[in-house]
Design an enzyme around this catalytic site. Structure first.
Site, PDB file in Angstrom:
ATOM      1  NE  ARG A  45       0.170   1.397   3.383  1.00  0.00           N
ATOM      2  CZ  ARG A  45       1.131   2.275   3.615  1.00  0.00           C
ATOM      3  NH1 ARG A  45       2.392   1.885   3.735  1.00  0.00           N
ATOM      4  NH2 ARG A  45       0.878   3.547   3.724  1.00  0.00           N
ATOM      5  N   GLY A  46       0.240   2.405  -0.148  1.00  0.00           N
ATOM      6  CA  GLY A  46       1.013   3.632  -0.317  1.00  0.00           C
ATOM      7  C   GLY A  46       1.088   3.926  -1.810  1.00  0.00           C
ATOM      8  CB  ALA A  47       0.353   7.025  -3.689  1.00  0.00           C
ATOM      9  CD  GLN A 195      -2.959   2.473   6.926  1.00  0.00           C
ATOM     10  OE1 GLN A 195      -3.513   2.803   7.964  1.00  0.00           O
ATOM     11  NE2 GLN A 195      -3.613   2.306   5.802  1.00  0.00           N
ATOM     12  CG  ASP A 236      -3.074   8.095  -1.361  1.00  0.00           C
ATOM     13  OD1 ASP A 236      -3.008   8.570  -0.221  1.00  0.00           O
ATOM     14  OD2 ASP A 236      -2.740   6.929  -1.639  1.00  0.00           O
ATOM     15  CG  ASN A 246      -2.218  11.536   2.852  1.00  0.00           C
ATOM     16  OD1 ASN A 246      -1.691  10.659   2.154  1.00  0.00           O
ATOM     17  ND2 ASN A 246      -1.865  11.727   4.104  1.00  0.00           N
ATOM     18  CE  LYS A 247      -5.086   5.585   4.664  1.00  0.00           C
ATOM     19  NZ  LYS A 247      -6.057   4.717   3.961  1.00  0.00           N
TER      20      LYS A 247
HETATM   21  O1  MRU Z   1      -4.460   3.265   2.331  1.00  0.00           O
HETATM   22  P1  MRU Z   1      -2.977   3.449   2.232  1.00  0.00           P
HETATM   23  O2  MRU Z   1      -2.221   2.869   3.369  1.00  0.00           O
HETATM   24  O3  MRU Z   1      -2.446   3.024   0.880  1.00  0.00           O
HETATM   25  O4  MRU Z   1      -2.785   5.027   2.303  1.00  0.00           O
HETATM   26  C1  MRU Z   1      -1.505   5.565   2.162  1.00  0.00           C
HETATM   27  C2  MRU Z   1      -1.455   7.026   2.335  1.00  0.00           C
HETATM   28  O5  MRU Z   1      -2.434   7.684   2.561  1.00  0.00           O
HETATM   29  C3  MRU Z   1      -0.120   7.675   2.108  1.00  0.00           C
HETATM   30  O6  MRU Z   1       0.007   8.820   2.885  1.00  0.00           O
HETATM   31  C4  MRU Z   1       0.031   8.065   0.624  1.00  0.00           C
HETATM   32  O7  MRU Z   1      -0.235   6.973  -0.196  1.00  0.00           O
HETATM   33  C5  MRU Z   1       1.374   8.592   0.315  1.00  0.00           C
HETATM   34  S1  MRU Z   1       2.595   7.330   0.353  1.00  0.00           S
HETATM   35  C6  MRU Z   1       4.092   8.023  -0.002  1.00  0.00           C
END
Ligand code: MRU
Length: 352
Positions: A45-47, A195, A236, A246-247
């Site tokens: 996970r993470g963009a 996370q 994201d 973002n989250k």
């Molecule tokens: O749902 P997730 O864990 O994929 O969410 C991740 C985030 O919100 C991060 O802050 C975002 O993807 C940036 S990662 C460099």
């Protein structure tokens, strides 16, 4: 730092983030469907990390194909693109990676199919390696915004685990720490999937950075007491006008920053900026299963059976709450981010 994802002799090796920090285990993906499942189920996970996974998934998907020429190859690849793109809607990085791959393939249409298959593997590895360099550049720019003694708050995990390595929001912290600045990072636990608690604390502690874990509800109280100097989060998808997805919970933190006069910075590689969208209102927001909220640790129910749940995975912070966006090209006010659409050599700058 552990590797989040790698291409390993015809397989995609993914660190299973659902099991962290208790277990370090890897999932060996042998076909693109496995990669898609890992993205959907958030084993990765993470963009930026899911963009890299989509690129590697495409290379795995291509390896299965028996096409005789370019057109057959592209047609057969379409279901692979569609499956990977449909996994998670908010982060633009999957689309960014797939568009990059399609453009590359279109520029090599006279090559034999076997060469195209190899090209996809090479390009996926390039995307991974470039991401690490991009994050280091974000780190160098972002570290200039951090002073010795700063107490930094972050939300979710925009760390090494969310990228090819180094992270986006964490990169300035790693570099400030390497420069000898004494920093302290407060980490929101980040309900419902934790996370922050599970991943960000783990990464920062490994780097020897002092960390304090807080519940998501604590940020405002700490800010009011003067215990937070700045906030750095990831994104994201950031739109042309500087709105930031973002989250879930990021928007709340940004509004709190405004109230308390605390800088709110967003670390955003260009791969996460969607110049095609004029505003954050148009970003698709993923809604996930109610069980992520009602059941914890894979089995313990914490809310009555049948309760209504709204589980939005992301929110959008309007540009007016964003102090600056840290990219690999420099640090920009949100209203200036649109200038990055046309890359020019003199962009490297802090423009606040
Ligand atoms: O749902 P997730 O864990 O994929 O969410 C991740 C985030 O919100 C991060 O802050 C975002 O993807 C940036 S990662 C460099």
């Amino acid at each position: 730092m552990v590797k989040t994802i790698e291409w390993a002799e015809g397989r995609v090796r993914i660190l299973d983030q659902c099991r962290l920090p208790l277990e370090i285990t890897y999932i060996e993906c042998t076909d693109y469907r496995m990669v898609a499942d890992c993205i959907k189920n958030m084993n990765i996970r993470g963009a930026p990390a899911i963009g890299i996974a989509a690129a590697m998934g495409t290379a795995l998907g291509a390896a299965e194909l028996n096409a005789k020429n370019f057109d057959e190859f592209m047609n057969a690849l379409q279901p692979v693109f569609d499956t990977l793109l449909s996994t998670r809607p908010t982060a633009v990085n999957i689309k960014w990676a797939l568009d990059r791959i399609k453009n590359l393939l279109n520029s090599k249409r006279t090559e034999p199919v076997d060469a195209l298959k190899q090209l996809l593997i090479d390009e996926a590895i390039n995307i991974l390696n470039e991401d690490i360099e991009v994050n280091k550049a974000i780190g160098r720019w972002g570290a200039k915004l951090i002073k010795d003694g700063d107490r930094i708050l972050t939300h979710c995990n925009a760390g090494s685990l969310a990228t090819g390595g180094y992270g986006t929001a964490t990169a300035p912290m790693f570099i400030a720490n390497e420069e000898g600045k004494k920093i302290h990072v407060f980490v929101d636990e980040t309900r419902p999937l934790l996370q922050g608690a599970r991943l960000t604390t783990w990464e920062l502690m490994q780097a020897g950075i002092p960390v304090t874990l807080i519940t998501d509800n604590s940020a405002g109280a700490l800010m009011k007491r003067g215990e937070i100097d700045l906030v750095i989060v990831g994104t994201d998808r950031t739109t042309r006008n500087g709105d930031v997805a973002n989250k879930i919970g990021t928007y709340t933190v940004a509004v709190l920053c405004k109230e308390h006069g605390i800088p709110f910075y967003v670390a955003a590689p260009l791969s996460s900026i969607d110049f095609s969208l004029p505003s954050g209102d148009m970003i698709p927001i993923e809604e996930r299963a109610p069980e992520e909220v009602t059941i914890v640790f894979g089995g313990c129910r914490i809310a009555p059976e049948g309760v209504g749940v709204r589980n939005m995975a992301f929110d959008v912070t309007p540009a007016k709450y964003v102090t600056a966006i840290i990219t690999e090209k420099g640090v920009f006010r949100p209203e200036d981010i649109k200038n990055l659409m046309e890359e020019t050599p003199d962009l490297d700058a802090i423009r606040l």
